[in-house]
Design a protein around this motif. Structure first.
Motif, PDB file in Angstrom:
ATOM      1  N   CYS A  50     -22.325  28.969  81.499  1.00  0.00           N
ATOM      2  CA  CYS A  50     -21.045  29.548  81.063  1.00  0.00           C
ATOM      3  C   CYS A  50     -20.656  30.724  81.947  1.00  0.00           C
ATOM      4  O   CYS A  50     -19.495  30.846  82.363  1.00  0.00           O
ATOM      5  CB  CYS A  50     -21.123  29.983  79.599  1.00  0.00           C
ATOM      6  N   ARG A  51     -21.625  31.600  82.267  1.00  0.00           N
ATOM      7  CA  ARG A  51     -21.335  32.747  83.149  1.00  0.00           C
ATOM      8  C   ARG A  51     -20.862  32.277  84.517  1.00  0.00           C
ATOM      9  O   ARG A  51     -19.913  32.842  85.076  1.00  0.00           O
ATOM     10  CB  ARG A  51     -22.575  33.623  83.312  1.00  0.00           C
ATOM     11  N   GLN A  52     -21.507  31.242  85.055  1.00  0.00           N
ATOM     12  CA  GLN A  52     -21.111  30.737  86.370  1.00  0.00           C
ATOM     13  C   GLN A  52     -19.689  30.199  86.346  1.00  0.00           C
ATOM     14  O   GLN A  52     -18.904  30.459  87.258  1.00  0.00           O
ATOM     15  CB  GLN A  52     -22.088  29.660  86.847  1.00  0.00           C
ATOM     16  N   TRP A  53     -19.351  29.449  85.303  1.00  0.00           N
ATOM     17  CA  TRP A  53     -17.981  28.948  85.180  1.00  0.00           C
ATOM     18  C   TRP A  53     -16.971  30.092  85.072  1.00  0.00           C
ATOM     19  O   TRP A  53     -15.919  30.075  85.717  1.00  0.00           O
ATOM     20  CB  TRP A  53     -17.858  28.049  83.942  1.00  0.00           C
ATOM     21  N   LEU A  54     -17.298  31.093  84.268  1.00  0.00           N
ATOM     22  CA  LEU A  54     -16.380  32.220  84.089  1.00  0.00           C
ATOM     23  C   LEU A  54     -16.243  33.044  85.357  1.00  0.00           C
ATOM     24  O   LEU A  54     -15.143  33.496  85.695  1.00  0.00           O
ATOM     25  CB  LEU A  54     -16.830  33.089  82.916  1.00  0.00           C
ATOM     26  N   GLU A  55     -17.343  33.248  86.085  1.00  0.00           N
ATOM     27  CA  GLU A  55     -17.277  33.977  87.361  1.00  0.00           C
ATOM     28  C   GLU A  55     -16.426  33.217  88.367  1.00  0.00           C
ATOM     29  O   GLU A  55     -15.629  33.807  89.102  1.00  0.00           O
ATOM     30  CB  GLU A  55     -18.683  34.216  87.917  1.00  0.00           C
ATOM     31  N   GLY A  56     -16.573  31.894  88.408  1.00  0.00           N
ATOM     32  CA  GLY A  56     -15.755  31.078  89.301  1.00  0.00           C
ATOM     33  C   GLY A  56     -14.282  31.172  88.944  1.00  0.00           C
ATOM     34  O   GLY A  56     -13.422  31.295  89.822  1.00  0.00           O
ATOM     35  N   ALA A  57     -13.992  31.125  87.661  1.00  0.00           N
ATOM     36  CA  ALA A  57     -12.598  31.243  87.214  1.00  0.00           C
ATOM     37  C   ALA A  57     -12.040  32.622  87.557  1.00  0.00           C
ATOM     38  O   ALA A  57     -10.895  32.748  87.998  1.00  0.00           O
ATOM     39  CB  ALA A  57     -12.509  30.991  85.712  1.00  0.00           C
ATOM     40  N   ARG A  58     -12.863  33.669  87.396  1.00  0.00           N
ATOM     41  CA  ARG A  58     -12.425  35.025  87.716  1.00  0.00           C
ATOM     42  C   ARG A  58     -12.103  35.147  89.212  1.00  0.00           C
ATOM     43  O   ARG A  58     -11.099  35.744  89.591  1.00  0.00           O
ATOM     44  CB  ARG A  58     -13.488  36.042  87.321  1.00  0.00           C
ATOM     45  N   LYS A  59     -12.950  34.564  90.059  1.00  0.00           N
ATOM     46  CA  LYS A  59     -12.712  34.616  91.503  1.00  0.00           C
ATOM     47  C   LYS A  59     -11.425  33.894  91.869  1.00  0.00           C
ATOM     48  O   LYS A  59     -10.647  34.385  92.683  1.00  0.00           O
ATOM     49  CB  LYS A  59     -13.893  34.004  92.262  1.00  0.00           C
TER      50      LYS A  59
END
Length: 87
Positions: A50-59
């Motif tokens: 979930c963190r990886q998906w959210l970090e990707g979306a943030r970028k």
């Protein structure tokens, strides 16, 4: 395929929903220590996904906002140049 690879293949919503289920099962109790540890480890994997998906979306969002700002600055610069040289 390892459990880590399986976790990475999950979409955000799938990982989030499974994580919610893991937390619910841990909070309910009634599992052995071994089962609780396995659930905890799975929850950690899911949280990481979930963190990886959210970090990707943030970028992606930050990149889109930066592009929008640079486009706005270019428009502002071109308007300023064309407006001041015609008199």
């Amino acid at each position: 395929m390892t459990s880590s690879n399986v976790s990475e293949a999950l979409g955000y919503e799938q990982a989030r929903d499974e994580l919610i289920d893991v937390v619910r099962r841990l909070e309910t109790g009634g599992t052995t220590l071994e089962e609780s540890l396995a659930l905890w480890e799975r929850g950690e994997e899911l949280a990481k996904v979930c963190r990886q998906w959210l970090e990707g979306a943030r970028k992606r969002l930050n990149a889109a906002l930066a592009e929008e700002r640079s486009d706005g600055e270019e428009e502002s610069d071109s308007e300023g140049r064309s407006g001041s040289g015609g008199e």
